[in-house]
Design an enzyme around this catalytic site. Structure first.
Site, PDB file in Angstrom:
ATOM      1  N   THR A 156      30.606  23.445 -18.329  1.00 20.65           N
ATOM      2  CA  THR A 156      31.214  22.948 -19.569  1.00 20.65           C
ATOM      3  C   THR A 156      30.779  21.507 -19.652  1.00 20.65           C
ATOM      4  O   THR A 156      30.409  20.921 -18.638  1.00 20.65           O
ATOM      5  CB  THR A 156      32.766  23.005 -19.406  1.00 20.65           C
ATOM      6  OG1 THR A 156      33.176  24.352 -19.303  1.00 20.65           O
ATOM      7  CG2 THR A 156      33.500  22.340 -20.549  1.00 20.65           C
TER       8      THR A 156
ATOM      9  N   GLY B 140      38.806  30.045 -22.836  1.00 20.93           N
ATOM     10  CA  GLY B 140      39.130  29.198 -21.686  1.00 20.93           C
ATOM     11  C   GLY B 140      39.956  27.984 -22.081  1.00 20.93           C
ATOM     12  O   GLY B 140      40.599  27.947 -23.145  1.00 20.93           O
TER      13      GLY B 140
ATOM     14  N   THR C  36      36.392  20.585 -16.422  1.00 22.07           N
ATOM     15  CA  THR C  36      35.414  21.669 -16.283  1.00 22.07           C
ATOM     16  C   THR C  36      35.879  22.468 -15.069  1.00 22.07           C
ATOM     17  O   THR C  36      36.615  21.969 -14.234  1.00 22.07           O
ATOM     18  CB  THR C  36      33.984  21.134 -16.049  1.00 22.07           C
ATOM     19  OG1 THR C  36      33.955  20.395 -14.837  1.00 22.07           O
ATOM     20  CG2 THR C  36      33.527  20.233 -17.178  1.00 22.07           C
ATOM     21  N   GLY C  37      35.425  23.698 -14.985  1.00 12.74           N
ATOM     22  CA  GLY C  37      35.882  24.545 -13.888  1.00 12.74           C
ATOM     23  C   GLY C  37      36.553  25.774 -14.470  1.00 12.74           C
ATOM     24  O   GLY C  37      36.361  26.114 -15.639  1.00 12.74           O
TER      25      GLY C  37
ATOM     26  N   GLY D  52      38.803  27.700 -16.358  1.00 15.04           N
ATOM     27  CA  GLY D  52      39.705  27.325 -17.435  1.00 15.04           C
ATOM     28  C   GLY D  52      41.083  27.920 -17.331  1.00 15.04           C
ATOM     29  O   GLY D  52      42.075  27.297 -17.748  1.00 15.04           O
TER      30      GLY D  52
END
Ligand code: GLY
Length: 312
Positions: free
Chosen positions: A167, A197, A218-219, A221
């Site tokens: 992201t 997400g 980011t990661g 969601g």
């Protein structure tokens, strides 16, 4: 003035800084920076040529938040348009709503004059999807995926915790002191169609408030949605924590999430004075920032915060 981003914002950060230096607003700088990431065909987690859902369709999510008014705009599961961040901004400016999803978002994008692009995924990414899914399913299942009544079972198998993130986050503070945060993503690779997400969910993947600061995630969601991670950072800033303490506490909160799915999380943050910070549950990850007195952005290691992972 400062722009902060996830490291994949490096293709656009100079453009954003140029806008700030010329007296432009934080929201203009954030949008322009993210647009260049969305157009980058080498970034497979944002915009054009990203990882599609399990059926091979690209569905994009994005949001933008103006810290001076707390106004937001967001789109979710948009197909056929590459500039998700700009469509999100238009939602903020042209509608009394804050989030449009699916067909409604696509209709709105057309109304706003964005160009429809039916071919958003290159052959190479389509082949990668086929290769990956066939590791977990026989050819006949792959060939009939679109009409299967048990698609959810196959999505579980083809899930890859290493591709649950990806992201772009961009945060800016302009010459007037206004903050803005933007987030754009194609979401979790091989996701179930319609999965949304944290990126378009205000408070989860994105939050900005001039008085305290801003944060983007980011990661995975699902974790940021459940823990309201971006809002947590800003809330901890509001209670008087430093930006370093606020990010660490928001990351540590993720360890309270129960259930079978916990993967990686990353945050970039900015306090109201323009102090940047980055956090990660994966050692060695970086973020970038550029202040108005720098000729180029610098890449900085994020603070590691342990979030124990489990999968199934
Ligand atoms: N953080 C991006 C996503 O989970 O979609």
């Amino acid at each position: 003035m400062i722009i902060v981003g996830s490291t994949n914002a490096d293709v656009g950060i100079q453009r954003g800084m140029d806008i700030l230096r010329n007296g432009g607003s934080a929201i203009d700088a954030v949008e322009a920076t993210i647009r260049l990431v969305e157009d980058n065909p080498e970034d497979h987690t944002v915009g054009f040529n990203s990882y599609p859902n399990v059926l091979g369709e690209l569905q994009l999510d994005a949001s933008i938040m103006d810290g001076s008014t707390l106004e937001t705009g967001a789109v979710a599961a948009v197909r056929g348009y590459r500039e998700a961040i700009s469509i999100a901004r238009k939602v903020k400016e042209a509608l009394p709503h804050v989030l449009l999803a699916g067909e409604g978002a696509e209709r709105f994008a057309a109304e706003m004059g964005f160009e429809h692009q039916p071919h958003m995924v290159t052959e190479k990414i389509s082949e990668l999807r086929e290769e990956r899914l066939k590791e977990d399913m026989p050819q006949e299942v792959f060939a009939g995926l679109a009409s299967r009544a048990d698609l959810h079972q196959w999505v579980r198998l083809a899930t890859d915790p290493d591709k649950t993130g990806g992201t772009v986050n961009v945060l800016a503070k302009d010459g007037r002191g206004d903050l803005c945060t933007g987030v754009s993503t194609s979401g979790w690779a091989w996701k179930y169609p319609g999965r949304v997400g944290d990126s378009p969910i205000i408070g989860a993947g994105n939050y900005a408030d001039n008085r305290y600061g801003a944060a983007g995630c980011t990661g995975m969601g699902e974790m940021a949605i459940r823990s309201a991670t971006a809002h947590s950072v800003v809330f901890y800033l509001k209670t008087g924590a430093s930006v370093e303490e606020a990010g660490i506490r928001a990351m540590q909160d993720l360890n309270d999430l129960g259930g079978p799915y916990r993967a990686a999380m990353n945050i970039v943050a900015l306090d109201s004075k323009g102090t940047p910070a980055g956090f990660t549950s994966t050692k060695g990850r970086t973020y970038i920032y550029q202040t108005s007195d720098m000729t180029r952005h610098i890449e900085q290691e994020r603070t590691f915060v342990n979030v124990s992972q489990r999968w199934n």
